[in-house]
Every structure is written in C-alpha cells, then in structure tokens.
Scaffold this motif. Structure first.
Motif, PDB file in Angstrom:
ATOM      1  N   LEU A  80       0.831  -1.206   0.000  1.00 53.74           N
ATOM      2  CA  LEU A  80       0.000   0.000   0.000  1.00 53.74           C
ATOM      3  C   LEU A  80       0.866   1.256   0.000  1.00 53.74           C
ATOM      4  O   LEU A  80       0.466   2.289  -0.542  1.00 53.74           O
ATOM      5  CB  LEU A  80      -0.948  -0.006   1.194  1.00 53.74           C
ATOM      6  CG  LEU A  80      -1.965  -1.154   1.225  1.00 53.74           C
ATOM      7  CD1 LEU A  80      -2.985  -0.934   2.332  1.00 53.74           C
ATOM      8  CD2 LEU A  80      -2.660  -1.327  -0.114  1.00 53.74           C
ATOM      9  N   MET A  81       2.061   1.172   0.591  1.00 57.95           N
ATOM     10  CA  MET A  81       2.998   2.291   0.508  1.00 57.95           C
ATOM     11  C   MET A  81       3.345   2.584  -0.955  1.00 57.95           C
ATOM     12  O   MET A  81       3.330   3.736  -1.403  1.00 57.95           O
ATOM     13  CB  MET A  81       4.259   1.978   1.307  1.00 57.95           C
ATOM     14  CG  MET A  81       5.398   2.978   1.110  1.00 57.95           C
ATOM     15  SD  MET A  81       5.016   4.618   1.754  1.00 57.95           S
ATOM     16  CE  MET A  81       5.206   4.329   3.509  1.00 57.95           C
ATOM     17  N   ARG A  82       3.632   1.546  -1.710  1.00 57.58           N
ATOM     18  CA  ARG A  82       3.990   1.744  -3.122  1.00 57.58           C
ATOM     19  C   ARG A  82       2.817   2.292  -3.927  1.00 57.58           C
ATOM     20  O   ARG A  82       2.998   3.160  -4.784  1.00 57.58           O
ATOM     21  CB  ARG A  82       4.494   0.422  -3.698  1.00 57.58           C
ATOM     22  CG  ARG A  82       5.785  -0.057  -3.046  1.00 57.58           C
ATOM     23  CD  ARG A  82       6.298  -1.350  -3.619  1.00 57.58           C
ATOM     24  NE  ARG A  82       7.532  -1.752  -2.955  1.00 57.58           N
ATOM     25  CZ  ARG A  82       8.291  -2.763  -3.337  1.00 57.58           C
ATOM     26  NH1 ARG A  82       7.935  -3.481  -4.400  1.00 57.58           N
ATOM     27  NH2 ARG A  82       9.401  -3.059  -2.690  1.00 57.58           N
ATOM     28  N   SER A  83       1.628   1.795  -3.648  1.00 58.03           N
ATOM     29  CA  SER A  83       0.438   2.329  -4.329  1.00 58.03           C
ATOM     30  C   SER A  83       0.232   3.800  -3.982  1.00 58.03           C
ATOM     31  O   SER A  83      -0.122   4.616  -4.844  1.00 58.03           O
ATOM     32  CB  SER A  83      -0.794   1.521  -3.935  1.00 58.03           C
ATOM     33  OG  SER A  83      -0.650   0.164  -4.294  1.00 58.03           O
ATOM     34  N   GLY A  84       0.472   4.156  -2.710  1.00 56.21           N
ATOM     35  CA  GLY A  84       0.338   5.548  -2.298  1.00 56.21           C
ATOM     36  C   GLY A  84       1.339   6.450  -2.990  1.00 56.21           C
ATOM     37  O   GLY A  84       1.033   7.607  -3.317  1.00 56.21           O
ATOM     38  N   ILE A  85       2.551   5.951  -3.235  1.00 57.62           N
ATOM     39  CA  ILE A  85       3.557   6.745  -3.944  1.00 57.62           C
ATOM     40  C   ILE A  85       3.095   7.031  -5.374  1.00 57.62           C
ATOM     41  O   ILE A  85       3.282   8.137  -5.897  1.00 57.62           O
ATOM     42  CB  ILE A  85       4.908   6.011  -3.943  1.00 57.62           C
ATOM     43  CG1 ILE A  85       5.481   5.966  -2.518  1.00 57.62           C
ATOM     44  CG2 ILE A  85       5.905   6.693  -4.876  1.00 57.62           C
ATOM     45  CD1 ILE A  85       6.696   5.083  -2.370  1.00 57.62           C
ATOM     46  N   VAL A  86       2.476   6.026  -6.024  1.00 58.18           N
ATOM     47  CA  VAL A  86       1.952   6.253  -7.378  1.00 58.18           C
ATOM     48  C   VAL A  86       0.938   7.384  -7.363  1.00 58.18           C
ATOM     49  O   VAL A  86       1.008   8.328  -8.163  1.00 58.18           O
ATOM     50  CB  VAL A  86       1.309   4.955  -7.927  1.00 58.18           C
ATOM     51  CG1 VAL A  86       0.605   5.234  -9.262  1.00 58.18           C
ATOM     52  CG2 VAL A  86       2.368   3.875  -8.117  1.00 58.18           C
ATOM     53  N   VAL A 142      13.938  14.482   0.796  1.00 60.09           N
ATOM     54  CA  VAL A 142      12.969  14.496  -0.308  1.00 60.09           C
ATOM     55  C   VAL A 142      11.536  14.613   0.224  1.00 60.09           C
ATOM     56  O   VAL A 142      10.990  15.711   0.288  1.00 60.09           O
ATOM     57  CB  VAL A 142      13.127  13.252  -1.207  1.00 60.09           C
ATOM     58  CG1 VAL A 142      12.201  13.355  -2.424  1.00 60.09           C
ATOM     59  CG2 VAL A 142      14.567  13.124  -1.683  1.00 60.09           C
ATOM     60  N   CYS A 143      10.928  13.501   0.606  1.00 58.19           N
ATOM     61  CA  CYS A 143       9.507  13.588   0.989  1.00 58.19           C
ATOM     62  C   CYS A 143       9.108  12.534   2.007  1.00 58.19           C
ATOM     63  O   CYS A 143       8.092  11.853   1.838  1.00 58.19           O
ATOM     64  CB  CYS A 143       8.604  13.515  -0.240  1.00 58.19           C
ATOM     65  SG  CYS A 143       8.838  12.043  -1.269  1.00 58.19           S
ATOM     66  N   GLY A 144       9.903  12.384   3.042  1.00 60.69           N
ATOM     67  CA  GLY A 144       9.502  11.574   4.167  1.00 60.69           C
ATOM     68  C   GLY A 144       9.364  10.095   3.876  1.00 60.69           C
ATOM     69  O   GLY A 144      10.162   9.493   3.155  1.00 60.69           O
ATOM     70  N   ALA A 145       8.307   9.494   4.434  1.00 57.28           N
ATOM     71  CA  ALA A 145       8.130   8.052   4.372  1.00 57.28           C
ATOM     72  C   ALA A 145       8.008   7.546   2.936  1.00 57.28           C
ATOM     73  O   ALA A 145       8.467   6.443   2.623  1.00 57.28           O
ATOM     74  CB  ALA A 145       6.898   7.651   5.183  1.00 57.28           C
ATOM     75  N   SER A 146       7.381   8.313   2.054  1.00 52.00           N
ATOM     76  CA  SER A 146       7.227   7.876   0.666  1.00 52.00           C
ATOM     77  C   SER A 146       8.583   7.690   0.007  1.00 52.00           C
ATOM     78  O   SER A 146       8.819   6.695  -0.700  1.00 52.00           O
ATOM     79  CB  SER A 146       6.409   8.906  -0.123  1.00 52.00           C
ATOM     80  OG  SER A 146       5.150   9.103   0.459  1.00 52.00           O
TER      81      SER A 146
END
Length: 343
Positions: A80-86, A142-146
């Motif tokens: 879900l982390m990877r999906s959120g990055i998209v 850059v942008c934190g957890a993502s």
C-alpha cells in the motif's frame, strides 16, 4: 471446473491471513483522518504512525500486532505504501513547479542534494549502518516516508529496516510543526518566506501543510509549490541510486529495476496531472485515496516499532536524526531568504 474451484480456494486461503491486519489499518486511518479533522494541526499521517506505535506496544494488542495481524500489517507497509507513492504523483504539476523559475529550481535541487549528502554523512558519523543512513537521508531530504519506501525498493533494503527511519522522519517532521512557527517573529520572516522555509525543510507533504498554514494562505501556497518541487526529485534520485547500486554491486546480474514499476507509475501520474486533463473532482478523490493508502501503510509500519527495542538500539539514530533536522532546517532557511529576498 474443479481445478478452477481449487485455484479459488488457494487464492482465498492466501488472502485470508491478510484480512485482520488490513481491517485494522483501515480502522486506524479512519481514526487518524477524524483526529485530523478535529485538530487540523495534527497531520493524519503522523497520527497513523502514532496509532501504529500504540498497537505495537500497548498490552493486549501488542501480541495481536506481532501475531495474527502481522501478515496484513506487513502487506500494508510494503504494497500500500507503493500504491500511495503512485497516487502521490497526482499532486505534482510540472507546470506549477516550472513557474518558480530555473534559478529557484536549481536552488531547491541544491538544498535537496546538500541535505541528502549531509544527512548521510551525519548517519555514518554516528556509526549507523549504511542502509539506515541512506534511508534517513532520503526521507529527510525528499519527501519523508514515501521517499524511504521508494529508496528501500530500488536498493532492496528489507522492510523491517525501514521502520526506524520512518519513525525518525515522522518524529522530526512533527517537531517542525511545533517549532518552526515559533521562530517566525525572532527571524523576522514574512508569510511567503516562512512558507518557502517550511516547503524546503519539512519532510512530509502533510507536515508541510500543517506547518505553513499557521502563517496564512500565502505561506501555504508557497510552501506547497516548494515542497512539490522536492517531491518531483524523487524519481531521478531513486534512478541514480539504482544505477549506483548496479555499478557497485557484485550480485551477478540479479538487480532490481533502475526505476521500480511503482516509481514509473508516479512519473506517469505527474505527467497526467501536468497535462491538465483531470477535473478538480478527480484530483480531490485521488488526494483522499492517497491519504488512505499511505495512512494504512504508515500504521502497518508503525505497528512494527517496539519502543523498548528502539530505546535500547536507537539512541544514536535519534541523535543523528536531530542533527540532520537542524541541518535541513538551516539549509531551508538559507534557501528561503534567497528565494524571498525581502522576507
């Protein structure tokens, strides 16, 4: 038909262990969003991490998070982390970023690269392992957890090794929400200059919004553009890390992609947003979806942090993170003064 039925049963059996953890993630992100609505100064993503920490450490639920809930929690933390990055790519418009002008873009890129190199150096100075130093440097600059999730994928860093960097980047970003607004008066910053400072130095997009909005709408507008310029650098930094990994590795040709598929998706979403084809309603829905995906992922990752273990092993990492936070705050302030000369 019997074979098809067997396949369905196998798929159902493989998904069933994920359900408890994913349901808990969904409930947690709903709670986090509700808390954010009641207390706008608290970003929902920060609340999601805190709820994950509670799930990992409170008696009565810590056993569940380490046991029957673990499969779904780990799935959320990774996939879900990877999906959120998209979906995060739909926040970034190249047109808006280019509106800053090339001198400003080069300055922001310089801040990101200097913060990355400086933070990595601080991590090594505090004798942190190279993968942990790399992830902390990526998240802070850059942008934190993502960004941490993207870098971990391209460098094949284990998911459990992302937990400490994400906890630290969340802690320091939350610290910025409380500290930076207190310095507006002593530093003599106007709203636009403060917004530029927040955008250039605070880690997560939600934390930037929470910090900058304390100085008004003009500060928030500048902060978001500056921050999204940093987010846009995620793809080239991940690609550079992938190339460096290939050059320096002796893995016999078994490498992850230079740019992971989900980062390609992020780039595609940036292009789609920049083309201006999506109506405002679609962008608003995407923003909600991103919050849901990243919130569930951060709850899952937070639920793997055992505070006792963190206190025993993470003291040097905490000191390194605080030193890195001071470094990027100083770099961001210098950039803000240059970007908004009159302050």
């Amino acid at each position: 038909m019997p074979a098809s039925s067997s396949d369905s049963r196998q798929q159902g059996g493989s998904l069933r262990p994920l359900v408890p953890g994913l349901l808990a993630c969904a409930a947690a992100v709903g709670t986090a969003l509700a808390v954010h609505l009641l207390l706008p100064a608290l970003p929902a993503m920060t609340v999601a991490v805190v709820l994950g920490l509670l799930a990992a450490n409170l008696p009565g639920v810590s056993g569940w998070s380490a046991g029957s809930g673990r499969a779904g929690l780990d799935f959320a933390g990774k996939h879900l982390m990877r999906s959120g990055i998209v979906v995060l790519g739909l926040k970034v418009s190249v047109v808006d970023v280019l509106g800053l002008g090339w001198p400003a873009l080069l300055l922001i890129a310089g801040v990101v690269l200097t913060a990355f190199a400086g933070t990595y150096g601080i991590g090594r100075l505090f004798r942190l392992p190279p993968p942990v130093s790399l992830l902390i440097a990526t998240g802070f600059s850059v942008c934190g957890a993502s960004a941490i999730g993207a870098m971990a994928a391209v460098r094949r860093i284990r998911q459990q090794d992302t937990v400490l960097p994400i906890a630290l980047v969340t802690l320091c970003g939350t610290l910025a929400i409380g500290v930076l607004p207190l310095l507006i008066g002593p530093l003599g910053l106007g709203p636009e200059a403060f917004g530029a400072w927040a955008g250039a130095s605070v880690h997560d997009v939600g934390q930037v919004v929470a910090t900058a909005q304390t100085a008004g709408a003009s500060a928030l507008a500048v902060a978001v553009i500056v921050k999204l310029t940093r987010v846009l650098l995620l793809a080239p930094m991940v690609a550079a890390a992938g190339i460096h990994h290939r050059i320096g590795s002796d893995a016999g040709g078994k490498f992850p992609p230079v740019v992971p598929l989900f980062v390609v998706g992020f780039i595609a979403m940036v292009a789609l947003r920049s083309a201006g084809w999506l109506p405002p309603g679609a962008l608003e829905a995407a923003a909600v979806l991103q919050d849901l995906l990243l919130g569930m992922a951060l709850f899952g990752l937070g639920s793997a942090v055992r505070v006792g273990h963190l206190l025993r092993t993470g003291t040097r990492a905490l000191l390194a993170a605080l030193a890195s936070w001071l470094l990027i705050a100083a770099l961001g302030l210098a950039a803000a003064v240059v970007l908004i000369p009159g302050r």
